[in-house]
Structures are given as C-alpha cells and as structure tokens.
Design a protein around this motif. Structure first.
Motif, PDB file in Angstrom:
ATOM      1  N   PRO A 121     -12.355   6.108  -4.731  1.00 36.32           N
ATOM      2  CA  PRO A 121     -11.843   4.867  -4.134  1.00 36.32           C
ATOM      3  C   PRO A 121     -12.502   3.644  -4.772  1.00 36.32           C
ATOM      4  O   PRO A 121     -13.708   3.628  -5.025  1.00 36.32           O
ATOM      5  CB  PRO A 121     -12.210   5.014  -2.654  1.00 36.32           C
ATOM      6  N   GLU A 153      -7.321   3.101  -2.920  1.00 38.82           N
ATOM      7  CA  GLU A 153      -7.938   2.752  -1.643  1.00 38.82           C
ATOM      8  C   GLU A 153      -8.593   3.962  -0.987  1.00 38.82           C
ATOM      9  O   GLU A 153      -9.736   3.891  -0.524  1.00 38.82           O
ATOM     10  CB  GLU A 153      -6.883   2.163  -0.696  1.00 38.82           C
ATOM     11  N   THR A 154      -7.850   5.068  -0.921  1.00 38.16           N
ATOM     12  CA  THR A 154      -8.382   6.285  -0.309  1.00 38.16           C
ATOM     13  C   THR A 154      -7.969   7.487  -1.139  1.00 38.16           C
ATOM     14  O   THR A 154      -6.915   7.473  -1.794  1.00 38.16           O
ATOM     15  CB  THR A 154      -7.867   6.476   1.133  1.00 38.16           C
ATOM     16  N   ARG A 200      -3.286   0.384  -3.539  1.00 41.12           N
ATOM     17  CA  ARG A 200      -2.774  -0.963  -3.287  1.00 41.12           C
ATOM     18  C   ARG A 200      -2.308  -1.554  -4.610  1.00 41.12           C
ATOM     19  O   ARG A 200      -3.048  -1.550  -5.604  1.00 41.12           O
ATOM     20  CB  ARG A 200      -3.850  -1.857  -2.673  1.00 41.12           C
ATOM     21  N   ILE A 228       0.866  -1.179   0.000  1.00 38.63           N
ATOM     22  CA  ILE A 228       0.000   0.000   0.000  1.00 38.63           C
ATOM     23  C   ILE A 228       0.899   1.224   0.000  1.00 38.63           C
ATOM     24  O   ILE A 228       1.753   1.375   0.872  1.00 38.63           O
ATOM     25  CB  ILE A 228      -0.947   0.012   1.206  1.00 38.63           C
TER      26      ILE A 228
END
Length: 244
Positions: free
Chosen positions: A37, A56-57, A66, A19
């Motif tokens: 996301p 992811e964010t 990721r 990540i």
C-alpha cells in the motif's frame, strides 16, 4: 514505456479520484509484483491514455487503487495492422499473439486454414478466444500500450477476407514473395496473413494474391509460424510503421 514498471488493465470506464476494487487477474498481477500500500502504478482501461494510481489496500482476495490523474500517452502505430493468423498449437499461438501485440498489431483474426491441426468449436473455441484475449491484455500491460487489440472469434479463411476490406494485404509466401522494400505503401493500413504449422497451401496463397495481397518473403531460411509472424511484423513496422 510508462514511468513505472507496474501496469494494470481494468475494465472501464475509469475516472480521476475514483477508488477501484481489484480482483482476479489484476489482483494476482499486483501480488506477483509484491507491491505494498502506497506504491504508485499505472492503470488503463483500453479507452485511451492511462491513469497514475496509488495502491490503497492489498489483501489476500482483494485490493483497491485510487486513480490520481489521467495522462493521454499512447503507443499505437500510425496505421492499423491486422493479423490474420493461421491457428497454431498451444504455446506457438500464445507467443504469436503476445509478440504481435508488442509489435503494434491492432487486431488479430485467428484463421482456420487447410493445414490447421487445432480443432475448435463451441465452448472450446470460446475458451481459447478468451485465453488469447487475456494474452493480449497481459502483453499490453508489459509493453506500455493503452489500447488492447481485439482477438476475434476464429473464422475460416474464406470468411476472413471480408474482415480486412480496404487494407493493403500482405501474405507470407516463402517461395515467390518479394522483399519488404518492393511492397507498395499502404493507404489505410495493412492486413498480414500468416499460415499455421506447415504454412499456407498453394491454393490459399493464390486466393490471397487474387484478392490483391502482395507476397512477402523473409529470406532463405524456413521459419516457424510464430517466428514468421514476428519477423514479418517487424519488417513491416520498420518499413511502414513506427519501429525505428
């Protein structure tokens, strides 16, 4: 091109299942694409191949992705192409760097010549080199390359010759250059010398030919430096590279 239009360069090394935090240019690139996301994208670190990744964010000042898997896809030319580019002003130099990367150049050496009007030294030169390197990174993100060409520290033409030892030299010579079909096939790669605004002086063209550079003409029209760079690379890649 990769299967997704969103490609981001990150400093490596990277690894599957990692990540990675994004900030700076990479974050701005994602925000400009308006990703959310869960969206998939492609990430590369310049060390070969690329990674399929998932966002992811995405926050105002940071994001995370990721890395899902590595794919060994490459888009490099079969032979190295080095560009000795006479330093041009502002957007002209940016355009030459950007499009040279898209056309498969593997290294760019900015060169001070007799007709160079841009004056760079010290901190200003460092900032311009950093800027041109960022232009090269952005071009790789756009065109699907996974290895970022280096943009060297600007040097004088006298010092540039040693940077391309062993390569077949080609110098743009509108007055006396031959067509691309008359150039000998390169054994190890090509070094292309292009002048800035105003072109190269007769003395500089003579110095290049005395070092074994072949003169290349691009037809009866006078081309701007950035146009000449693109046209020369295109015909050389079509003749000796992978531009079909």
């Amino acid at each position: 091109m990769s299967r997704t239009g969103t490609r981001v360069h990150l400093s490596g090394p990277l690894a599957v299942d990692e990540i990675v935090d994004l900030s700076g240019d990479a974050l701005q690139h994602l925000r400009a694409r308006r990703l959310r996301p869960g969206a998939e994208l492609t990430v590369f670190d310049g060390n070969g191949g690329e990674y399929r990744a998932r966002l992811e964010t995405l926050e105002r000042r940071e994001a995370t992705v990721r890395l899902l898997r590595h794919e060994p896809r490459e888009a490099e030319p079969p032979l190295p192409f080095v560009l000795l580019q006479g330093i041009a002003k502002g957007d002209r130099m940016d355009l030459a760097v950007q499009k040279a990367v898209e056309l498969g150049i593997t290294r760019i050496v900015p060169v001070f010549t007799e007709h160079t009007v841009v004056r760079l030294d010290g901190e200003r030169m460092r900032k311009r080199q950093t800027h041109w390197q960022r232009v090269a990174v952005s071009a790789c993100e756009q065109c699907g390359r996974n290895r970022v060409p280096a943009v060297d520290t600007p040097v004088s033409l006298d010092r540039a010759w040693e940077q391309v030892d062993g390569l077949q030299g080609v110098v743009l010579d509108p007055a006396n250059g031959c067509g691309v079909e008359a150039l000998p096939p390169p054994a190890a790669g090509i070094a292309l010398l292009v002048g800035p605004e105003g072109g190269l002086s007769d003395t500089e063209v003579a110095a290049a030919t005395n070092r074994g550079f072949e003169g290349l003409g691009l037809g009866p029209r006078v081309l701007r430096t950035e146009t000449a760079t693109l046209a020369a690379l295109a015909v050389l890649q079509a003749r000796f590279g992978d531009l079909a």
